[in-house]
Design a protein around this motif. Structure first.
Motif, short mmCIF file in Angstrom:
data_model
loop_
_atom_site.label_atom_id
_atom_site.label_comp_id
_atom_site.label_asym_id
_atom_site.label_seq_id
_atom_site.Cartn_x
_atom_site.Cartn_y
_atom_site.Cartn_z
N GLY A 10 0.82 -1.31 -0.18
CA GLY A 10 -0.15 0.07 0.09
C GLY A 10 0.75 1.19 0.04
O GLY A 10 0.51 2.41 0.28
N SER A 12 1.64 3.29 -2.38
CA SER A 12 1.27 4.47 -3.10
C SER A 12 0.22 5.34 -2.29
O SER A 12 -0.16 6.55 -2.94
CB SER A 12 0.73 4.17 -4.50
N GLY A 13 -0.15 4.93 -1.04
CA GLY A 13 -1.21 5.88 -0.50
C GLY A 13 -0.55 6.94 0.57
O GLY A 13 0.64 7.28 0.31
N GLN A 14 -1.53 7.54 1.06
CA GLN A 14 -1.25 8.78 1.81
C GLN A 14 -0.01 8.47 2.97
O GLN A 14 0.81 9.49 2.90
CB GLN A 14 -2.27 9.23 2.50
N ASP A 36 2.10 -1.81 -4.32
CA ASP A 36 0.84 -1.30 -4.29
C ASP A 36 0.07 -2.07 -5.33
O ASP A 36 0.61 -2.74 -6.39
CB ASP A 36 0.74 -0.04 -4.43
N ARG A 38 -2.26 -0.09 -7.04
CA ARG A 38 -2.19 0.67 -8.11
C ARG A 38 -0.71 1.19 -8.53
O ARG A 38 0.25 0.68 -8.07
CB ARG A 38 -3.01 2.22 -7.76
N ASN A 41 3.54 5.75 -7.10
CA ASN A 41 3.21 7.05 -6.79
C ASN A 41 4.41 7.83 -7.46
O ASN A 41 5.70 7.50 -7.16
CB ASN A 41 2.99 7.20 -5.39
N THR A 83 -15.19 5.53 2.68
CA THR A 83 -15.20 4.77 1.56
C THR A 83 -15.74 3.25 1.99
O THR A 83 -16.81 2.87 1.18
CB THR A 83 -13.94 4.52 0.98
N SER A 179 0.96 13.11 -0.43
CA SER A 179 -0.01 12.18 -1.17
C SER A 179 -1.38 12.50 -0.74
O SER A 179 -1.43 12.75 0.38
CB SER A 179 0.58 10.95 -0.92
N GLY A 182 -7.02 9.19 1.40
CA GLY A 182 -7.77 8.03 0.80
C GLY A 182 -8.90 7.63 0.94
O GLY A 182 -9.44 6.43 1.09
N ASP A 187 -10.45 13.58 6.49
CA ASP A 187 -9.92 14.32 5.21
C ASP A 187 -10.15 15.74 5.01
O ASP A 187 -9.33 16.29 4.50
CB ASP A 187 -10.38 13.52 3.82
#
Ligand code: NAD
Length: 314
Positions: A10, A12-14, A36, A38, A41, A83, A179, A182, A187
């Motif tokens: 994970g 690529s996340g915040q 990740d 995705r 980053n 989410t 970054s 998510g 947020d």
């Protein structure tokens, strides 16, 4: 520094981006593998190895861990609070199975250490609102909170039953500029800075007096690394540690931003995230973390606001 080989899942996340970069500084670029679902980053590009990886595919995960000689895992892949309420089944599936896959492989391969974050979302409406203690009534009402609380006890189980050295922090809302966040309920405290600089106005999805526990990302990264580097015998809490820095409301952060951007204004249009926020404590008592392994935060609201605005302006 050591022979550790770290896999960040994970990345690529915040949190993943900043944690990967911080770990690379300590352990060496080649010894920290970012991974990740995705794509990588852009902030991680050129700074060390990257593999595309789905934590739900246990076989592939296991192969990578053996192939790369991994000794430690930081598992950050998850579906966050806001989410998760939109897709509860998926949130439960990823947050639980992802963790169980990692714990199982850690047990089989006798990995040195595992890090997995929990959240203040474990607490629910029946938990104390102010200075919520480490051990208290815990009745989460979001699928995210339920998955984190169950996860904490899986960590405890794997430590007690199999000796897996898994360590965990209950992060508050994390504020950062590098970054994007998510999909969490906190947020707003990031969006507000972007909107203040771009439009001098922000419409907040919480009410003005919704106090929540928060932390600036440099403190969270340091806490994570200090927890992981603490001697094993100092880690007495094997579910997850309360972790705290600051607590503020939208009205208070807006006033702080106004000191830098006098024309800034805020209005309020609460949505479903207000219900989530209201179910959480307003502040957290993290005395146990401070006593066990010496945790101390550095950034208060004023210092964080100045640093966020300076960095976002660049
Ligand atoms: P994020 O959503 O920004 O990052 C999660 C990353 O995981 C994403 O890059 C995503 O692509 C990746 N991912 C999703 N499914 C995956 C899969 N199947 N395999 C591999 N990777 C996958 O989240 P974050 O804010 O960086 O949070 C990281 C962890 O910290 C989570 O466990 C979260 O619950 C926890 N946490 C975060 C906060 C916060 O304020 N950010 C607060 C409390 C706890």
């Amino acid at each position: 520094m050591t022979k550790e080989k770290i896999l960040v899942i994970g990345a690529s996340g915040q949190i993943g981006v900043e944690l990967t970069l911080a770990l690379r500084k300590i352990y060496g670029e080649q010894n920290v593998i970012a991974s990740d679902l995705r794509e990588q980053n852009p902030l991680l590009q050129g700074s060390g190895p990257y593999v595309s990886l789905d934590v739900m595919n246990k076989e592939m995960l296991h192969v990578q861990i053996i192939r790369q000689g991994v000794t430690q895992i930081y598992l950050l892949a998850a579906i966050l609070s806001a989410t998760g309420e939109k897709n509860p089944a998926l949130a439960w599936h990823l947050n639980m199975q992802g963790l169980l896959n990692v714990l199982d492989i850690a047990k089989e391969e006798k990995l040195n250490k595992v890090y997995w974050p929990s959240s203040i979302a474990v607490f629910g409406p029946t938990s104390p609102k102010k200075d919520c203690p480490q051990k208290t009534i815990i009745e989460p009402i979001t699928v995210y909170g339920i998955s984190k609380y169950a996860g904490e006890f899986w960590c405890n189980y794997y430590f007690n039953k199999y000796g897996v050295d898994v360590r965990s922090l209950r992060y508050p809302g994390l504020i950062s500029y590098k970054s994007a966040p998510g999909g969490g309920t906190t947020d707003y405290a990031i969006e507000i800075f972007h909107e203040a600089l771009e439009h001098e106005h922000y419409t907040c999805f919480l009410e003005k007096d919704t106090y929540l526990p928060m932390m600036y990302m440099p403190d969270a990264i340091r806490a994570t690394i200090e927890l992981m580097e603490a001697p094993r015998e100092k880690i007495k809490e094997r579910t997850s540690y309360n972790l705290s820095a600051i607590s503020f409301s939208p009205e208070e952060i807006a006033a702080e931003i106004k000191k830098h951007i006098p024309g800034f204004s805020i209005d309020y249009k609460p949505d479903y995230r207000l219900d989530i926020a209201k179910s959480w404590p307003q502040s957290i008592d993290d005395t146990v973390a401070r006593n066990d392994w010496g945790w101390q935060h550095e950034f208060d609201l004023a210092a964080m606001t100045t640093d966020m605005l300076e960095n976002l302006k660049q």
